[in-house]
Design an enzyme around this catalytic site. Structure first.
Site, PDB file in Angstrom:
ATOM      1  N   HIS A 178       0.844  -1.197   0.000  1.00 54.54           N
ATOM      2  CA  HIS A 178       0.000   0.000   0.000  1.00 54.54           C
ATOM      3  C   HIS A 178       0.879   1.246   0.000  1.00 54.54           C
ATOM      4  CE1 HIS A 178      -3.480   2.475   0.697  1.00 54.54           C
ATOM      5  NE2 HIS A 178      -2.881   3.039   1.718  1.00 54.54           N
ATOM      6  N   ASP A 180       0.939   5.109  -0.125  1.00 57.02           N
ATOM      7  CA  ASP A 180       0.210   6.373  -0.038  1.00 57.02           C
ATOM      8  C   ASP A 180       0.942   7.441  -0.837  1.00 57.02           C
ATOM      9  OD1 ASP A 180      -1.920   5.717   1.816  1.00 57.02           O
ATOM     10  OD2 ASP A 180      -0.339   5.482   3.320  1.00 57.02           O
ATOM     11  N   ASP A 294      -7.827   1.216   2.015  1.00 57.63           N
ATOM     12  CA  ASP A 294      -7.564   2.218   3.054  1.00 57.63           C
ATOM     13  C   ASP A 294      -8.502   3.416   3.130  1.00 57.63           C
ATOM     14  OD1 ASP A 294      -6.117   2.902   5.297  1.00 57.63           O
ATOM     15  OD2 ASP A 294      -4.581   4.026   4.215  1.00 57.63           O
ATOM     16  N   ASP A 431       1.555  -1.264   4.473  1.00 57.46           N
ATOM     17  CA  ASP A 431       2.029  -0.001   3.911  1.00 57.46           C
ATOM     18  C   ASP A 431       3.491  -0.115   3.457  1.00 57.46           C
ATOM     19  OD1 ASP A 431      -0.414   0.822   4.742  1.00 57.46           O
ATOM     20  OD2 ASP A 431       0.279   2.275   6.220  1.00 57.46           O
ATOM     21  N   HIS A 573      -6.507   9.426  -0.218  1.00 56.11           N
ATOM     22  CA  HIS A 573      -7.218   9.361   1.070  1.00 56.11           C
ATOM     23  C   HIS A 573      -6.441   9.921   2.261  1.00 56.11           C
ATOM     24  CE1 HIS A 573      -5.224   5.390   0.478  1.00 56.11           C
ATOM     25  NE2 HIS A 573      -4.849   5.614   1.720  1.00 56.11           N
TER      26      HIS A 573
HETATM   27 ZN    ZN Z   1      -3.351   4.738   2.806  1.00 55.96          ZN
END
Ligand code: ZN
Length: 1155
Positions: A178, A180, A294, A431, A573
């Site tokens: 994941h 971000d 998420d 993550d 997000h």
């Molecule tokens: Zn995230």
């Protein structure tokens, strides 16, 4: 033929006479009514009035019923005028010559709505046999949070050893990482430190063993990596080979994994298109499965968009733990997600809801995190991460493989018991996982040993393997016979807000966190849409009249692409949600800020081209653009300021762009250096103007700047041209001011050009009124108290107040994600009496109230039509001196709305809500992206918003919206800081009160999960969010002749919104614009039980039919072909269309070539 035409003309003439006399009668009655103050009215008069009122109601109904006749007459008139016009251009002759100072034809009294178009919103909701409606689930659940054992939020799962004897368990372990695009680090820093290494290692490690697989989602990162390895041609081939072999799957393939609460569907489409277009261009892949582990709650809008993009499957994760438990116990974690408003099952998309607390390894292999953690081999002893349950993983060896395999299989089997099929999904990641080569080895080698053991022991009845998310869904579909076989899956309708991950920790804080940037997001969005459309029209115009070599087509396309990507990035997000570190927020803000500047360049150069009478005169000077926007935002975290236009005796042109779907009469305000300005329209007629003061602070008027306001009339997607010049004689009407503060004799500095009065003891209320509304404002608080619709003359309570929330004194406190208030809100009191400034003018009137933390303005437009029907509210909020406080605006009306209210989802659809006393206060807050409303049988009160914020209705008739929040502490969701970087934040709303024309409660209204805004509600939202854009020419450009521009033959149908007209990138190297654009249209669902009278709109409804070949006035439609939402799929037949038909609520995409 001629006879019938004569008959129609005659008939329509008679009909209009009847309508107008009816209307005058109504007006007369109302006038009498309002002239009599209610205090002096005796009972018999009252009785008479109520009889009259009934009659009026009856007449109104007749009017509504006559819509069909009006429609028919309109159609005939359109036919007649069409034949009369005979191809003449509207701009020069037709539309614009009518009426003395009117640029647009006079709008009809009532919008002609086809009765068929009203049926959609009144159709009763029918739930399918195995259907689940989320509103019912919320009614059902106790939200009691009992301890479930090892699966704390669930229950104990048991099984029978032999359950899989006949049909073995199929396990798909799906490795994922994941990433971000910004959170604790900026996008670029994450890329440098983690993401590039993950992708580099991926190429090496997947090649080592063809059985290895992984999925990837975020194209923002993938494309950056791809660009950086550009010269490694060999590498490229290898990388595409990984995709072809199925080892690497792109899941969703959007630019980011977007937030689903605050994001508007325009931006959701933008980020999906940007990702998919990149994928098509560089990798040739078409994603088919969504992956969203998420985002903090899930919206059916995203499900719909994925479906429209051609997806078959999707996965969601962050859903309220009680809902997950309920779904798990009913084996409904896999379902077909269906839109509430879908009548024919056409929106169904197969959805997998992850059952447990998180997407990390401890919460994905099965119900027991202590066990699952031991199968996260990154946490092997000696590494940087360990298991908080204090039992570490063991590397798999010949000695322990039997034990470990059986232990893991036990978890898989238990997880499988929550689903209807014998296929089980076990995501394997977290993550920023798989950064180092060692981690790849640890996970893939140990898991392969476990799989090999399981698969080589037939008595275990299991087949375990690495898979991608689509591998899983394919196997599931096979097992369930595509949902229609023996394991039929249920359908679910509704949404998954408001998310709680444990206890009373509801994630409703992020609906409001960092509101400054939530507003900036909308400003960028509106500019991007405006720029995309005008740029596409400019290119089409150039293809028609001959291209200018000087026009910056490629440069503008690059600016557009940059802005698309920055808007897309901000939908992440942790971006629009306001849940990133302070410096990451600055990074996002800087991107938004620069993109807005760049888009202004695209808009002005396109407007320059299109407004030039003689295209030969086009000359692009990048350092001195022909047109300038009239506002400047000095920094990423500052509010925009108007620039002062110098007006001299030589005329200066103002080009005004209307990016709206309908022709518009709206107010434009510019700042000028003199109050003596004459405004002329394109036909040399003088336009009514109002000059207001520019206030430097609450009591000081600027001597250098004046606000000049006038009503501009601009055709759909077109440009209006106005001329401003200085005139010694006063031609403008100066506004009148009254400034009051209780108990204080104010002295006003400056303001000699205006009538300014002061008062320190006024007790009678301040009244603002126009043709539609009368607002009563308290002279003490300066806030709205009552509202009267002129339509019925009834004064209603409409009390605006501000309130504070604190944070709880318990251990867990409010932070960027969570809202954990210390009980009910406390009334806000200003430390000293507010300064209240009343501005009265001919174009608008307003009251500005200066409180310690808020400057609150209520404005009423004196413009006939749509603008006059709602009150505009602007707040400038500054809570930088506060700690652990949140400020909210509350509207207390006397509507009997009970416990029901309505909020939108992503500006796309309305979701009914119910305030529940069994839930904590913070659970009753929902995201408001475009609007929220309350209603009772006779009225609807809507608050339309220009930014996403958290909203609730905690008591019948009340609506409240959180404006800003300042919080000292972290709320333990990984961010590691509070929210203390507050800015002076502007937010804007419109308050709209509408009479519902059918007094009887529509059948079963209490239970229906559907509701739709009125057309006036939709349009008012558009006006608030997509205002007219004024652009001024320089002082030395008086000689360049400009002309209005009207690209469309008419307004779009009232219920059709042009989401975008987005030029597609050329396939050539260099990536400039192609000759094609994506035409994205949305047919809005709307409720007909509201008046559509006096809207001033020139549109009608057409049952979703749009004759595209006739729509674009002077431009020719070369090709029009349907496509999926993100353009990846097209139907077999390649035939060009002339007409588009869109179902209600549908978003349709076409490739369009104009010239
Ligand atoms: Zn995230």
């Amino acid at each position: 033929m001629r006879l019938s035409r004569q008959f129609t003309v005659f008939g329509s003439a008679i009909f209009f006479v009847v309508i107008i006399s009816l209307y005058l009668m109504l007006d007369h009655l109302q006038l009498d009514h309002t002239k009599n103050p209610s205090s002096g009215m005796d009972r018999s008069q009252n009785g008479q009035l109520s009889v009259l009122q009934d009659k009026i109601d009856h007449l109104e109904r007749l009017l509504a019923e006559n819509n069909e006749i009006i429609t028919n007459i309109r159609d005939s008139i359109i036919k007649i005028t069409d034949s009369v016009k005979d191809g003449r251009r509207a701009v020069d002759s037709g539309n614009f010559s009518q009426g003395p100072a009117e640029m647009l034809p006079s709008p009809p009294l009532v919008i002609p709505i086809d009765p068929e178009d009203c049926q959609f919103s009144t159709r009763p909701y029918s739930k399918s046999a195995d259907g689940v409606q989320m509103l019912d689930v919320y009614d059902l659940l106790a939200f009691d949070n009992p301890d479930g054992g090892v699966w704390k939020q669930g229950f104990e799962i048991t099984y029978d050893e032999h359950e899989w004897d006949k049909e073995p368990l199929q396990v798909f372990v799906v490795p994922h990482s994941h990433n971000d695009p910004g959170w604790l680090k900026t996008f670029d820093d994450y890329y440098r430190d983690q993401t590039q290494h993950i992708l580099n290692n991926m190429v090496v490690k997947l090649h080592e063993d063809v059985r290895r697989k992984i999925i990837w989602s975020e194209i923002s990162y993938f494309s950056k990596w791809w660009d950086n390895i550009d010269d490694q041609k060999r590498g490229r081939c290898e990388k595409s080979a990984l995709i072809e072999s199925g080892q690497l799957e792109i899941a969703t393939g959007g630019w980011v994994m977007p937030d689903e609460a605050n994001s508007h569907y325009f931006a959701l489409i933008d980020q999906l298109l940007e990702g998919h277009q990149w994928l098509e261009r560089h990798l040739g892949v078409k994603p088919k499965t969504g992956w969203a582990v998420d985002p903090f709650g899930h919206s059916p809008t995203q499900a719909y968009l994925l479906k429209q993009a051609g997806f078959s499957n999707m996965l969601i994760q962050r859903v309220h733990y009680s809902v997950k438990k309920h779904f798990a116990s009913h084996k409904t974690l896999e379902f077909f997600w269906r839109q509430n408003w879908d009548h024919d099952a056409s929106t169904d998309i197969l959805c997998h809801m992850m059952p447990f607390y998180s997407y990390d390894v401890p919460h994905t292999c099965g119900p027991d995190p202590k066990t699952c953690c031991q199968f996260d081999f990154k946490r092997l002893p000696g590494g940087r991460v360990s298991c908080p349950w204090r039992v570490p993983p063991q590397a798999i060896t010949d000695h322990n493989v039997q034990d470990r395999a059986r232990m893991l299989l036990d978890q898989y089997r238990k997880k499988s018991k929550l689903f209807r099929s014998k296929v089980v999904l076990a995501p394997l990641g977290d993550d920023f996982r798989y950064t180092e080569a060692l981690e790849w080895d640890q996970q893939y080698q140990n898991y392969q040993k476990l799989f090999d053991y399981m698969n080589s022991h037939p008595e275990l009845h299991v087949k375990a393997q690495f898979g991608t998310i689509s591998d899983y869904f394919e196997a599931l579909r096979k097992a369930t016979g595509d949902g229609v076989g023996s394991l039929t899956l249920p359908t679910v309708s509704g949404d998954f807000f408001t998310y709680a991950d444990r206890d009373d920790h509801y994630w409703s804080g992020y609906f409001t966190s960092r509101p400054f940037y939530k507003r900036l997001d909308r400003i960028l969005e509106s500019h991007l849409r405006a720029a995309e459309i005008l740029y596409s029209l400019a290119l089409a115009n150039m293809r028609k009249v001959g291209k200018s070599n000087d026009f910056p087509a490629v440069e503008s396309y690059k600016l557009l692409t940059g802005a698309r990507r920055n808007l897309a990035l901000f939908q992440h997000h942790d971006a629009i949600t306001g849940t990133a570190k302070d410096w990451v927020v600055v990074d996002y803000g800087t991107r938004l800020f620069h993109s807005i500047l760049n888009l202004k360049r695209v808009i002005v150069s396109s407007a320059h081209w299109l407004s030039l009478k003689d295209k030969q005169m086009f000359n692009h000077d990048p350092s001195n653009l022909f047109l300038q926007m009239d506002d400047v935002q000095p920094a990423q975290d500052a509010l925009p300021r108007k620039t002062v236009l110098k007006i001299g005796p030589n005329p200066r042109s103002l080009v005004i762009y209307n990016s709206g779907d309908q022709a518009r009469s709206s107010m434009v305000t510019v700042y000028t250096n003199t109050p003596h300005v004459r405004v002329l329209n394109a036909y040399g007629q003088v336009v009514r103007t109002q000059v207001s003061a520019v206030w430097e602070d609450t009591t000081r008027v600027s001597k250098d700047a004046y606000q000049l306001s006038f009503v501009a009339q601009v055709p759909t997607l077109g440009l209006g041209v106005y001329q401003l010049c200085e005139r010694a004689e006063v031609q403008t009407e100066p506004a009148r001011y009254l400034v009051l503060q209780q108990g204080n004799d104010l002295s006003i500095k400056g303001g000699e050009s205006f009538q300014v009065a002061t008062s320190q003891g006024q007790t009678e209320p301040i009244i603002l009124e126009n043709n539609h509304l009368q607002l009563t404002i308290s002279p003490i608080t300066g806030l709205l108290e009552k509202l009267k619709l002129k339509e019925d003359g009834v004064e209603r309570q409409m009390k605006v107040e501000f309130v504070w929330y604190g944070t709880t004194s318990r251990k867990d406190k409010s932070g960027a994600y969570l809202f954990l208030p210390d009980g009910d809100a406390k009334p806000y009191t200003s430390s000293k009496p507010p300064v209240i400034r009343v501005n009265r003018g001919s174009v608008f009137s307003e009251v500005t109230t200066s409180l310690t933390h808020i400057t609150h303005t209520v404005r009423l437009y004196h413009i006939n039509g749509l603008e006059g029907q709602s009150a505009e509210i602007c707040n400038s909020v500054d809570i930088r001196g506060e700690f652990n406080r949140e400020i909210a605006m509350r509207i207390k009306s006397d509507l009997n709305s009970k416990d029901r209210f309505f909020t939108d989802l992503n500006g796309f659809q309305i979701q009914p809500r119910r305030t529940m006393s069994k839930l904590p206060l913070q659970a009753n807050f929902y995201p408001m992206t475009s609007m929220a409303y309350l209603q009772d049988p006779s009225l609807r009160l809507s608050l339309l918003t220009a930014q996403s914020l958290g909203v609730s209705s905690l008591h019948s008739g009340h609506l409240e919206v959180i404006l800003d929040r300042r919080l000292n502490q972290d709320d333990n969701r990984g961010l590691g800081q509070g929210v203390l970087d507050n800015k002076v934040t502007a937010n804007a709303f419109r308050l709209l009160l509408e009479k519902r024309s059918f007094a009887e409660e529509p059948q079963g209204e209490g239970n229906t999960p559907n509701s739709f805004p009125s057309l006036v509600g939709h349009m008012s939202y558009m006006h608030l969010n997509h205002p007219l854009i004024p652009m001024a020419t320089g002082l030395d450009t008086a000689e360049v002749p400009l002309t209005p521009y009207a690209p469309l033959e008419s307004s779009l149908p009232c219920d059709v919104h042009l989401v975008n007209l987005r030029t597609i990138q050329s396939k050539d190297e260099g990536g400039g614009p192609s000759e094609e654009a994506a035409l994205i249209l949305h047919r809005k669902g709307f409720d007909c039980s509201f008046s559509s009278r006096n809207t001033g709109l020139l549109c009608s409804t057409t049952c979703g039919k749009i004759a595209v070949d006739k729509l674009f006035g002077e431009l020719t439609v070369r090709r029009l072909t349907p496509a999926s939402l993100s353009l990846l799929h097209s139907p077999e037949s390649d035939q060009s269309l002339h007409q588009i038909t869109i179902k209600p609520m549908e978003i349709s995409t076409h490739r369009l070539q104009l010239s």
